[in-house]
Scaffold this motif. Sequence first.
Motif, PDB file in Angstrom:
ATOM      1  N   THR A 248       0.882  -1.157   0.000  1.00  0.00           N
ATOM      2  CA  THR A 248       0.000   0.000   0.000  1.00  0.00           C
ATOM      3  C   THR A 248       0.918   1.206   0.000  1.00  0.00           C
ATOM      4  N   ILE A 264      -1.055   6.027  -6.495  1.00  0.00           N
ATOM      5  CA  ILE A 264      -1.446   5.028  -5.506  1.00  0.00           C
ATOM      6  C   ILE A 264      -1.116   3.651  -6.065  1.00  0.00           C
ATOM      7  N   ASP A 265      -0.402   2.850  -5.281  1.00  0.00           N
ATOM      8  CA  ASP A 265       0.011   1.506  -5.687  1.00  0.00           C
ATOM      9  C   ASP A 265      -0.452   0.540  -4.600  1.00  0.00           C
ATOM     10  N   TYR A 266      -1.357  -0.363  -4.966  1.00  0.00           N
ATOM     11  CA  TYR A 266      -1.958  -1.287  -3.997  1.00  0.00           C
ATOM     12  C   TYR A 266      -1.836  -2.711  -4.525  1.00  0.00           C
ATOM     13  N   ARG A 268      -2.142  -7.078  -3.240  1.00  0.00           N
ATOM     14  CA  ARG A 268      -2.420  -8.096  -2.236  1.00  0.00           C
ATOM     15  C   ARG A 268      -2.451  -9.470  -2.902  1.00  0.00           C
ATOM     16  N   ARG A 279      -3.148  -6.234  -8.259  1.00  0.00           N
ATOM     17  CA  ARG A 279      -2.300  -5.039  -8.169  1.00  0.00           C
ATOM     18  C   ARG A 279      -3.004  -3.904  -8.891  1.00  0.00           C
ATOM     19  N   ASN A 281      -2.916   0.300  -9.771  1.00  0.00           N
ATOM     20  CA  ASN A 281      -2.135   1.530  -9.793  1.00  0.00           C
ATOM     21  C   ASN A 281      -2.970   2.662 -10.371  1.00  0.00           C
ATOM     22  N   ASP A 778       4.988   3.943   2.515  1.00  0.00           N
ATOM     23  CA  ASP A 778       4.386   2.613   2.532  1.00  0.00           C
ATOM     24  C   ASP A 778       3.591   2.444   3.811  1.00  0.00           C
TER      25      ASP A 778
END
Length: 779
Positions: A248, A264-266, A268, A279, A281, A778
Amino acid sequence: MITFDIPAQPLSSAVNAFIRTTGWEVGFTSQAVAGKRSAPVRGAMTAAQALHTLLAGTGVSAQISGRSTAALVAPVTANGLAGVDGALALDTINVEGAAINNWDAPPSYAGGQVATGAKLGMLGNISIMDAPFNVTSYTSQLMRDQQAVTVADVVANDPSVRVYTNGLGSSAGVGDSFNIRGFSVGNYSVLLDGYGGIAPDRVIPVETMESVEILKGPNALLNGYTQYGSLGGAINVVPKRATDAPITRLTTSYISDGQFGTQIDYGRRFGAQKEWGVRVNGVFRDGDTAIDGQSAKLGVGTLALDYRGQDLRASLDVGYIDQKTYVPTGSAGFGFASDIAIPKAPDLSKQIYQNWEYAGTKSAYTLAKFEYDLSPAWTVYGGAGYRYSDQKILSTDIYVTDTAGNATATAYYSPIQGQSASAQTGIRGEFETGTVGHKVNLNASYLFQTLNQESNYYGFTSFDTNIYNAPTVAAPSLAGFSNSPPRYWDINAPALTLADTMSFLDGRILFTAGVRYQRIKVDVFNPDGSISQAYDKEAVTPAFGIVVKPIERMSIYANYIEGLQQGPVAWAGTANAGEVFPPIMTEQVEAGIKYDFGAFTATASIFQITKPSSIITTDASGASIFSVNGEQRNRGLELNLFGEVTTGLRLLGGVAYTEGTLTQTNDGLYDGNTAVGVPRWQANIGIEWDPKFVEGLTLSGRMISTSSQYVDQANTQQIPSWLRFDLGTQYKTVAFGNPLVLRAAVENVLDTNYWSAVSDGWVTMGTPRTFKLSATMDF
């Protein structure tokens, strides 16, 4: 500091998860980790702390030999027990990174700026030391640290590549475009995860990419046909995937003189074995650039889904890009005024173009891929992708007429809509014939492209201007112009490829042989829909490559390979403007040597590439005629360096020397002259230093140097050499319990004004002094 979430699991799997998360190289024997389980690793810590935590209670220790290199050892004697005198007898260790597979992006090399391998088209991921080509893969870590926005920012690290136009600030319809080994490579030819025709139009935002891979030299066998230029090399971008550790990440940025951005970069992973990944972005930038009057806007959204099971792996990438530049920078045309010397470059920060000019595009793409293991030795794979783009440009071409900078600006309005579909399927496997190992790959591919373009809106108005002091001109009327351009061409390009990499003497000799059958069918249409030109050509392009490893860590290689691209289009201003020529083929022979010092690698290569060249001649009536006549021969020598020279000191870059020579020209008119836009010398030297007196601080600098370039084939016009310096710094700390990285950089520190590159009589300007700031946290 890195945020980890590696659950307790078999030690070998945990170490591989650690490698994927950090990019470290960790060597170990199967005996050292057999039957052992790792301790869980969760929370924010350094990579070294995480590795020691992971090994706690296993009896295995880590010997860290560099900033990102380690070996795992077990304290056992020959009978598996510690020596009675307390001395430790260690197993023999071969320090090697995790095996490079054909699905995940190869792990990072020492220093984290480049990867240990790259995707060589249909041959898949190959270690740098096993590749019979000169290839470099730049990592997402480098892109973050250098605050890169598009591919143009990344290739600034490579001495064999020069940026011709930067799509974020350029009006050129091709967007980002480059010269590799002295030949043009356009954005349309950039591959997305090995697939042609799918990457976004004009601008590829690298903040959503895991790596940018640059292959030097023709590559028809590896990548097949590409629309606009892959004769001197190929660029492949690899999308980000979810990592084992959750991500995150929020980044805010500023670029002078007033452009603000957010990313924003997420990521899981889910499932009992973390087999499912997502993922996401999102990027948004808007504001003024370092050029007076110019502003740019960029919006990006990408989604990457993937599944990694025992035998099946699959992925789906979806992306949307909306980019627009107001008062974009164009090129200065000197090809029609060959009797004048090239004047000095204008002030790069000064506005030359009109307030009403703009260039924008909207692109959407999707790419689905899979691979399935039929057995441990055989895998079937395939995929399909689609891209749609809608581009509109209202801009001017400036034709300089004297050394005082006076010029004629010719306006054009260019609505362009394009669609591409690309598909591949194949089977690869391994087997042995006696003492010879084989890795074979049979691949079938298909590329379809259609382009709608209005060519009648060029030169609908003109006015006088000056590149040093441009007047303000009222916006022209677009009344009656359509935004629904007619169909311009359709391209169908099926191909079938077979390759075999043979291994001799336990892998000390690797010989690759392959052949591709390629068909290119092009239909060019009149505005009324009737066909004005058509051709249907076939080509068989072989390739051979050999790698010899005489000693450990050294590779000597050689190759013969051909390039294939669509033929050129006669450019505006010639009597036969718009004429499409048949496909062009190039041939390359290359040899080189690579040596891996452990945490630092040096490579050297020599090459020769020959290709048919275009020329403009004047007929009896005085009209300019564009034709493909003669040959261009580029011979060169390249030296590349990357990695950690010592702990905390990293080098990246090298030197390229290229002789571009014209041969077999019409009546020998230009035989022996230097080819247009090919500088003899190019040098890029980047350095990063982590001073010990300030924990978390990194200082960086980069020099980019390019020698003079000829503008015309007669060699009567020339732009001078140029030299640019960049500086940067970053500081890693913790804020509110979360890792925080602060970055600052200045490009073109001395604010040097320079002409940067040449193509077919057009000259582009460099970039003015630009300040960059960013903060990444992060959570």
